[in-house]
Design a protein around this motif. Sequence first.
Motif, PDB file in Angstrom:
ATOM      1  N   LYS A 174     -15.341 -23.295 -17.311  1.00  0.00           N
ATOM      2  CA  LYS A 174     -15.172 -23.156 -15.997  1.00  0.00           C
ATOM      3  C   LYS A 174     -13.557 -22.979 -15.506  1.00  0.00           C
ATOM      4  O   LYS A 174     -13.239 -21.945 -14.522  1.00  0.00           O
ATOM      5  N   VAL A 175     -12.759 -23.456 -16.047  1.00  0.00           N
ATOM      6  CA  VAL A 175     -11.220 -23.419 -15.748  1.00  0.00           C
ATOM      7  C   VAL A 175     -10.916 -22.236 -16.502  1.00  0.00           C
ATOM      8  O   VAL A 175      -9.789 -21.742 -16.034  1.00  0.00           O
ATOM      9  N   ASP A 176     -11.577 -21.359 -17.555  1.00  0.00           N
ATOM     10  CA  ASP A 176     -10.997 -20.295 -18.209  1.00  0.00           C
ATOM     11  C   ASP A 176     -11.575 -19.120 -17.631  1.00  0.00           C
ATOM     12  O   ASP A 176     -11.704 -17.815 -18.328  1.00  0.00           O
ATOM     13  N   GLU A 177     -12.264 -19.191 -16.442  1.00  0.00           N
ATOM     14  CA  GLU A 177     -13.003 -17.967 -16.156  1.00  0.00           C
ATOM     15  C   GLU A 177     -12.290 -16.538 -15.668  1.00  0.00           C
ATOM     16  O   GLU A 177     -12.685 -15.695 -15.958  1.00  0.00           O
ATOM     17  N   ASN A 178     -10.871 -17.019 -15.193  1.00  0.00           N
ATOM     18  CA  ASN A 178     -10.115 -15.883 -15.131  1.00  0.00           C
ATOM     19  C   ASN A 178      -9.068 -15.758 -16.347  1.00  0.00           C
ATOM     20  O   ASN A 178      -8.118 -14.779 -16.261  1.00  0.00           O
TER      21      ASN A 178
ATOM     22  N   SER B 161       5.730 -15.346 -11.920  1.00  0.00           N
ATOM     23  CA  SER B 161       6.434 -14.016 -12.104  1.00  0.00           C
ATOM     24  C   SER B 161       6.566 -13.895 -13.777  1.00  0.00           C
ATOM     25  O   SER B 161       6.659 -15.064 -14.205  1.00  0.00           O
ATOM     26  N   LEU B 162       6.265 -12.712 -14.355  1.00  0.00           N
ATOM     27  CA  LEU B 162       6.110 -12.669 -15.676  1.00  0.00           C
ATOM     28  C   LEU B 162       6.769 -11.304 -16.342  1.00  0.00           C
ATOM     29  O   LEU B 162       6.492 -10.266 -15.518  1.00  0.00           O
ATOM     30  N   ASN B 163       7.713 -11.415 -17.136  1.00  0.00           N
ATOM     31  CA  ASN B 163       8.270 -10.376 -17.923  1.00  0.00           C
ATOM     32  C   ASN B 163       8.001 -10.520 -19.357  1.00  0.00           C
ATOM     33  O   ASN B 163       8.742 -11.487 -19.720  1.00  0.00           O
TER      34      ASN B 163
ATOM     35  N   ILE C 153      -1.693 -14.799 -21.090  1.00  0.00           N
ATOM     36  CA  ILE C 153      -1.166 -14.938 -19.662  1.00  0.00           C
ATOM     37  C   ILE C 153      -0.876 -13.817 -19.013  1.00  0.00           C
ATOM     38  O   ILE C 153      -0.540 -12.569 -19.420  1.00  0.00           O
ATOM     39  N   TYR C 154      -0.844 -13.739 -17.583  1.00  0.00           N
ATOM     40  CA  TYR C 154      -0.327 -12.890 -16.475  1.00  0.00           C
ATOM     41  C   TYR C 154       0.141 -13.400 -15.491  1.00  0.00           C
ATOM     42  O   TYR C 154       0.036 -14.523 -15.102  1.00  0.00           O
ATOM     43  N   CYS C 155       0.739 -12.465 -14.692  1.00  0.00           N
ATOM     44  CA  CYS C 155       1.197 -13.054 -13.378  1.00  0.00           C
ATOM     45  C   CYS C 155       0.150 -13.332 -12.560  1.00  0.00           C
ATOM     46  O   CYS C 155      -0.741 -12.722 -12.225  1.00  0.00           O
ATOM     47  N   GLY C 156       0.417 -14.541 -11.961  1.00  0.00           N
ATOM     48  CA  GLY C 156      -0.795 -15.216 -11.074  1.00  0.00           C
ATOM     49  C   GLY C 156      -1.631 -16.158 -11.741  1.00  0.00           C
ATOM     50  O   GLY C 156      -2.731 -16.739 -11.241  1.00  0.00           O
TER      51      GLY C 156
END
Length: 445
Positions: A34-38, A357-359, A372-375
């Motif tokens: 459930k915590v990995d839905e996104n 933020s992510l680069n 991973i991604y921003c947000g």
Amino acid sequence: MFNKILIANRGEIAVRIIRACKTLGIKTVSVYSKVDENSLHTVLADEKICIGEANPRESYLDMSKIVSAAIVTKSDAIHPGFGFLSEKSEFVELCKSQNIKFIGPDSKIIDAMGNKSKARNTMIEAGVPVVPGSKAPIYISEDGKKIADEIGYPVIVKASSGGGGKGMRIVEKEEDFETLFNLAQIESVNAFNDDTMYVEKYIKNPKHIEVQILGDSYGNVIHLGERDCSIQRNHQKMIEESPSPVIDEITRKKLGNMAVKAAKAVNYENAGTIEFLMDEDLNFYFIEMNTRIQVEHPVTEMVTGVDLIKEQIKIAYGETLSLTQDDVKIKGHAIECRINAENPANNFLPCPGEITSLNLPGGNGVRVDTFIYCGYKIPMNYDSMICKIIVHGCNRSEAIEKMKIALDELVVSGIETNANFQYSLMNNPVYVQGKADTGFIEELL
């Protein structure tokens, strides 16, 4: 070829498997808690299915839920990745009972090599060098102490079902043996529900060298060179590279031959890793076999050009190896840094939270495996690794420079990571000279 594969994992390895499947034209199914839905692996797969709560025992470690998900989605096979159920023989048998192909070795091989004392004896019979130590399982400290007194101190007490540094204690003096043995055994019971222990000679600050092997169901076995995994903290690898900076060609050939010999001794099928300890005189000793893909597999892919996940899938489907030993050529040098959501300044305390933020770095010879991604909100329930940066250069010096540039380009805001710590290691003269051993990080800290 398989029509659809379910990935029984999460994070960057799930993303990695999905991408390999796409190149083979295979549909994919992601399972998630459930915590990995996104999480990114749920977005990239053709289908996704929730299998439970955040606690791994209620999701990623629940064999019946995962097999049920495979049945519901009409998946032909399951790829376990690493960790979780990847070395669980009961899971392999459950898959087999439902006519679902497990992408990995047979359950008998997993059992034979998963029990470290059995694996040790198998290697002795096969003529593979092992560290001096106990030949039979040990259950009480008195029996272990007799072995320790015979081979001499220091010794290391290990859980037969162990891994990740659990159930291990180094015993420097005879009078400490009983206490430390009992502590290791209690830890083994708590972590693995197994009180079987063994004792072996402790080689102080060796190099940790492993050899990647591939075997098919027709008896063909090859190796794809070695990886140096000596940079560790609490027995957890931090930096891996291929080839090793200290091994000469004669030793390299011996290592590869011994790894193949070890795999053939158990009729190994699929991808696996033979792990050795190496002393300062380049004497090497078998310590264990990992019957799965490794976290650090990308460095081997970078120097050989072989897609190990694709090879796993094709072997599981019943195909012969797509290359021979003569086809394997090691080109250049590759280094991998594991980027963890943790705070090195606070004893490497895990640091879950939202990435604001992510680069991610890029460029020629730079690869990033991540989910991973921003947000994205990193959950607190799983391993802290969020990203792997892998670089390839024409030689080790160039690879180190590329890694420094890549780490400098990496920006992950909102949480703490170990990226700066990894950058400092790339500049450390001991590491740069290739002299770092398994005790390097502890000494540095």
